[in-house]
Write an enzyme that holds these catalytic residues in place. Structure first.
Site, PDB file in Angstrom:
ATOM      1  N   ARG A 212       0.826  -1.227   0.000  1.00  0.00           N
ATOM      2  CA  ARG A 212       0.000   0.000   0.000  1.00  0.00           C
ATOM      3  C   ARG A 212       0.854   1.268   0.000  1.00  0.00           C
ATOM      4  NH1 ARG A 212      -3.922  -3.122  -1.800  1.00  0.00           N
ATOM      5  NH2 ARG A 212      -4.562  -4.693  -0.300  1.00  0.00           N
TER       6      ARG A 212
ATOM      7  N   ASN B 134       2.400  -7.602   7.777  1.00  0.00           N
ATOM      8  CA  ASN B 134       2.437  -8.909   7.117  1.00  0.00           C
ATOM      9  C   ASN B 134       3.917  -9.274   7.106  1.00  0.00           C
ATOM     10  OD1 ASN B 134      -0.320  -8.991   6.685  1.00  0.00           O
ATOM     11  ND2 ASN B 134      -0.168  -7.972   4.702  1.00  0.00           N
TER      12      ASN B 134
ATOM     13  N   LYS C 217       0.591  -8.535  13.979  1.00  0.00           N
ATOM     14  CA  LYS C 217      -0.690  -8.826  13.336  1.00  0.00           C
ATOM     15  C   LYS C 217      -0.833 -10.337  13.388  1.00  0.00           C
ATOM     16  CE  LYS C 217      -2.905  -8.615   8.727  1.00  0.00           C
ATOM     17  NZ  LYS C 217      -2.826  -8.025   7.375  1.00  0.00           N
TER      18      LYS C 217
ATOM     19  N   GLU D 258      -6.097 -12.117   8.181  1.00  0.00           N
ATOM     20  CA  GLU D 258      -5.744 -12.182   6.753  1.00  0.00           C
ATOM     21  C   GLU D 258      -4.581 -13.142   6.497  1.00  0.00           C
ATOM     22  OE1 GLU D 258      -5.181  -7.984   5.771  1.00  0.00           O
ATOM     23  OE2 GLU D 258      -7.315  -7.862   5.265  1.00  0.00           O
TER      24      GLU D 258
ATOM     25  N   ARG E  82     -18.669  -8.116   9.088  1.00  0.00           N
ATOM     26  CA  ARG E  82     -17.247  -7.956   9.371  1.00  0.00           C
ATOM     27  C   ARG E  82     -16.988  -6.809  10.348  1.00  0.00           C
ATOM     28  NH1 ARG E  82     -12.636  -6.683   4.777  1.00  0.00           N
ATOM     29  NH2 ARG E  82     -11.402  -5.345   6.156  1.00  0.00           N
TER      30      ARG E  82
ATOM     31  N   LYS F  69      -7.719   0.064  14.647  1.00  0.00           N
ATOM     32  CA  LYS F  69      -7.897   0.996  13.531  1.00  0.00           C
ATOM     33  C   LYS F  69      -8.983   2.020  13.867  1.00  0.00           C
ATOM     34  CE  LYS F  69      -6.220  -1.910   9.753  1.00  0.00           C
ATOM     35  NZ  LYS F  69      -6.470  -2.487   8.413  1.00  0.00           N
TER      36      LYS F  69
ATOM     37  N   ASP G 236     -12.009  -0.712   7.539  1.00  0.00           N
ATOM     38  CA  ASP G 236     -10.623  -0.685   7.074  1.00  0.00           C
ATOM     39  C   ASP G 236     -10.239   0.633   6.400  1.00  0.00           C
ATOM     40  OD1 ASP G 236      -8.106  -1.488   6.503  1.00  0.00           O
ATOM     41  OD2 ASP G 236      -8.637  -2.838   4.875  1.00  0.00           O
TER      42      ASP G 236
ATOM     43  N   GLU H 230      -4.863   3.413  15.380  1.00  0.00           N
ATOM     44  CA  GLU H 230      -4.077   3.276  14.152  1.00  0.00           C
ATOM     45  C   GLU H 230      -4.791   4.011  13.027  1.00  0.00           C
ATOM     46  OE1 GLU H 230      -3.080  -0.805  13.102  1.00  0.00           O
ATOM     47  OE2 GLU H 230      -2.731  -0.298  11.006  1.00  0.00           O
TER      48      GLU H 230
ATOM     49  N   GLU I  70      -4.461   4.047   0.759  1.00  0.00           N
ATOM     50  CA  GLU I  70      -4.917   2.809   0.122  1.00  0.00           C
ATOM     51  C   GLU I  70      -6.305   2.960  -0.485  1.00  0.00           C
ATOM     52  OE1 GLU I  70      -4.982  -0.512   2.802  1.00  0.00           O
ATOM     53  OE2 GLU I  70      -6.002  -1.818   1.358  1.00  0.00           O
TER      54      GLU I  70
ATOM     55  N   TRP J 184     -14.814  -9.598   1.155  1.00  0.00           N
ATOM     56  CA  TRP J 184     -13.835  -8.917   0.315  1.00  0.00           C
ATOM     57  C   TRP J 184     -14.507  -8.295  -0.916  1.00  0.00           C
ATOM     58  CZ3 TRP J 184      -9.012 -12.758   0.224  1.00  0.00           C
ATOM     59  CH2 TRP J 184      -8.389 -12.692   1.479  1.00  0.00           C
TER      60      TRP J 184
END
Ligand code: GCW
Length: 723
Positions: A190, A232, A309, A313, A358, A382, A387, A409, A415, A565
């Site tokens: 991102r 990640n 994390k 995901e 979600r 977040k 998101d 966060e 993004e 998604w």
């Protein structure tokens, strides 16, 4: 050759310097630390008479850095040649140093101030000693002094009076960190401004000047930590080979008050440790992490800790072993606790076999753990429950875990807001969230009070921002987006600051103090985020971006196996209406908020229209507050967003005389792209939703020039930032 008329030459160059008609190139590398010569001569002279000499007290690296900053800043703003540095005596002028290095003659002036500040705070005060005026910048630590020096320079950069100063400031949050989603191969998840600035291959021996400039810029806005690697995560960063490189960066950052943190891949004990499990309750795993922490702290004594994390995901985590987030976080917390480290454990989770909504998952999973995390764990939440959308209601976890320190966060990188071509001032987004009232302890229980610890008496506090920094010469791919890095830092220092003030500072420091420039630019910055909400996701729409890379519109996305998604999961458009019913008749996500807030969101009549389609499935002919039908109102919002961008382009174009040509032209091209893409968003979304509403576009909305099929056929296989 004709002899140059020297006087004329002087007059012309002085004019060029002072007038602000800077035709020379400025690539934006210097960010908000431009330190342009102050144009107003009277003001310049008054500054000069106040600061004839600088007196650094103390000989640390940090004080050297502060001195250098003052020299660069003052020479730039006041002109070269008059400033002297005197370390021996205190005769007059600008004195800076921490408490213990201040001479007895002046220390008494600051007794009260020292009581008011914390370790990172500072005092800037004008005093008179033996008939001499002295401006003193002090704090309890050298880093506090450095922050004070930057604050002082900012006063000059924004042309404020410095005759009688008495400023006492401390950061309101403890951990003020950038999160870099940077991979070891120098790609940035991102990231839209080039590659990662961490040149792992040439580290530790090659210290890129960028590292120093990065630290300096961060220190100037009070950022005191950096997580170098992507959430990640890659376990390799924890190997000795990489720790040595991390140490080299930590050594650069230390005198600027910046600690390094790393992301910890939960399965690292298996991947690089040769263990058979990463079960957080396994004795071998526990001792592996303890050993790992000890190794890191041996190299980097002020290492900040880990960001994790887990079970999100596809990232490994304690749940892979039948354990929970508390088990995972506390095991790591124990490993770093002896060294003063912390764990930032992310709450961004949603299950693979998705529930009904979600938006509800993080709260459902984490709130029951309130009070169970170790003292050195910060749960990182977040700003909103989905998101990093252009607009989301505040995350219901804020205020709902009074026994757990929560840090917020934000995503500075865009993004979901047009990558780095859209000039969106995110400060207003941050501010909106911070000002949101959770009502958890009655009216006035704002998110800011949750995260600064004041609502539930927490010591460990923090704010994280996913960085928008890359190797582009101007750092952020677009000079305007430097303002988002800047505003993040300012709000992490003081989450009660106002975006208008932050914009004002940033514009003056970055471009010009000329009112004729500051005012229009500030006005369009403050509108820019609302414009983006309008041309992308008005009235509470969300997550309708293109699949995967999230660049451009994709309300039609329905290709993913995982329901949550797909765009269609989030907007739920049908012939009756559009929007996600999260009210008590739907997923009841409203039930995760305090009763006062839940009631407001739940009732379609009291739900603010900005969140209408976030919380309700609304008929196409529903009457909005302005009397328009939902369909017409939505179409007009899209048009409004486009129109605002058109106005931004116009405003900017009219300001050519105030900005150097390079930054002017770059911004102009980017704004033109944004305008083109705002129309793309409007047309494709309206064509798509029109299939359901089956209604005509209202008057005042421009007709699309392309078909929906055309928009759906667009592909961007190499869109940046995606992996
Ligand atoms: O917003 C999503 C992004 C992922 C990111 C994830 C997260 C780092 O699409 O790229 O992964 O959030 O925040 O963990």
């Amino acid at each position: 050759m004709k002899k140059l008329d020297f006087r004329k030459y002087c007059v012309v160059s002085l004019f060029l310097l002072v007038s602000g008609l800077n035709t020379y190139a400025n690539d934006g590398y210097k960010l908000w630390l431009q330190y342009r010569l102050i144009g107003d001569e009277a003001l310049r002279q008054s500054y000069q008479s106040n600061i004839q000499e600088v007196v650094p007290l103390g000989d640390s690296k940090t004080i050297e850095i502060a001195l250098h900053e003052l020299q660069v800043g003052l020479k730039g703003m006041l002109g070269p040649g008059y400033l002297s540095v005197d370390r021996e005596s205190i005769k007059n002028s600008l004195v800076f140093g921490r408490k213990e290095n201040l001479p007895q003659t002046i220390i008494g002036f600051f007794d009260k101030g020292y009581h008011q500040i914390n370790e990172e705070g500072f005092i800037i005060r004008s005093i008179t000693v033996k008939g001499k005026k002295q401006l003193v910048i002090t704090g309890k630590t050298d880093v506090g002094v450095l922050y004070g020096v930057h604050h002082f320079l900012r006063l000059l950069q924004t042309n404020q009076a410095i005759g009688e100063l008495n400023i006492v400031e401390s950061p309101k949050l403890k951990v003020r960190v950038l999160n870099h989603w940077d991979n070891l191969d120098r790609t940035v998840e991102r990231g839209y401004s080039g590659g990662s600035i961490w040149d792992w291959h040439r580290l530790p021996d090659y210290i890129d000047q960028r590292y120093i400039d990065y630290a300096r810029a961060n220190a100037s806005i009070g950022i005191n930590g950096t997580v170098l690697t992507n959430v990640n995560a890659n376990a390799l960063i924890l190997t000795p080979q990489y720790i040595e490189k991390v140490k080299a960066l930590a050594d650069v950052f230390r005198p600027y008050g910046i600690r390094v943190y790393l992301t910890a891949r939960f399965s690292a004990p298996m991947e690089i440790g040769g263990l058979k499990t990463a079960d957080p309750l396994d004795a071998g795993v526990i001792s592996w992490w303890k050993g790992k922490a000890a190794r890191i702290y041996a190299e980097i004594p002020d290492f900040g800790g880990f960001l994790v994390k887990a079970n999100s995901e596809g990232q490994p985590g304690p749940q892979n072993y039948g354990r929970n987030h508390v088990d995972g976080a506390n095991m790591l917390a124990d490993a770093v606790a002896p060294f003063g480290g912390i764990i930032m454990w992310r709450a961004f989770v949603y299950a693979e076999n998705s529930s009904d909504d979600r938006a509800k998952e993080a709260y459902s999973e984490f709130v029951p753990y309130d009070g169970q995390f170790k003292d050195n764990v910060l749960v990182q939440v977040k700003n909103g429950p989905i998101d990093f959308q252009p607009r989301e209601p505040f995350h219901p976890m804020f205020g709902a875990m009074p026994k757990t320190p929560l840090m917020i966060e934000f995503q500075i990188t865009q993004e979901y807001l047009g990558c780095s071509t859209h000039s969106v001032f995110l400060s207003t987004l941050f501010e909106e969230v911070l000002e949101s009232d959770t009502y958890r302890k009655g009216k006035g229980s704002t998110v800011a009070k949750v995260i600064d610890g004041s609502l539930s008496n927490k010591k460990l506090t923090g704010m994280a921002g996913v960085s928008n920094i890359g190797t582009d010469r101007n750092w952020t791919g677009n000079v305007f987006l430097q303002a988002n890095w800047y505003s993040f830092g300012r709000l992490a220092w003081n989450p009660y600051m106002k975006s208008a003030d932050i914009a004002d500072e940033w514009i003056r420091a970055t471009f010009s103090n000329d009112k004729a420039f500051v005012q229009p630019v500030k006005a369009f910055m403050l509108q820019s985020r609302e414009a983006t909400v309008n041309y992308m996701t008005p009235l509470g729409l969300h997550h309708i971006m293109a699949a995967g890379h999230h660049y451009g519109p994709g309300p039609w996305v329905d290709i993913f196996e995982r329901a949550e998604w797909n765009s269609v999961y989030f907007h739920k458009a049908d012939t009756l209406g559009v929007g996600f019913d999260r009210s008590t008749t739907g997923s009841n996500a409203v039930g995760q908020y305090a009763p006062e807030v839940a009631r407001m969101f739940n009732d379609i009549n009291t739900c603010p229209e900005e969140y209408l389609l976030w919380f309700h499935h609304v008929p196409w002919n529903y009457r909005l507050k302005n009397g328009q039908s939902l369909w017409n109102g939505m179409a007009l919002k899209y048009q409004e967003g486009v129109d605002t961008v058109a106005a931004m382009v116009k405003t900017w174009s009219s300001l050519e005389g105030y900005v150097d040509s390079q930054r002017f032209n770059e911004m102009k091209m980017l704004l033109d792209i944004q305008y083109k893409e705002a129309k793309w968003w409007r047309d494709s979304c309206l064509l798509y939703f029109q299939r359901f509403s089956k209604m005509e576009l209202p008057e005042g909305v421009e007709k699309p020039t392309r078909t929906l099929e055309y928009f759906q056929s667009l592909e961007f296989p190499f869109a940046p930032g995606h992996h």
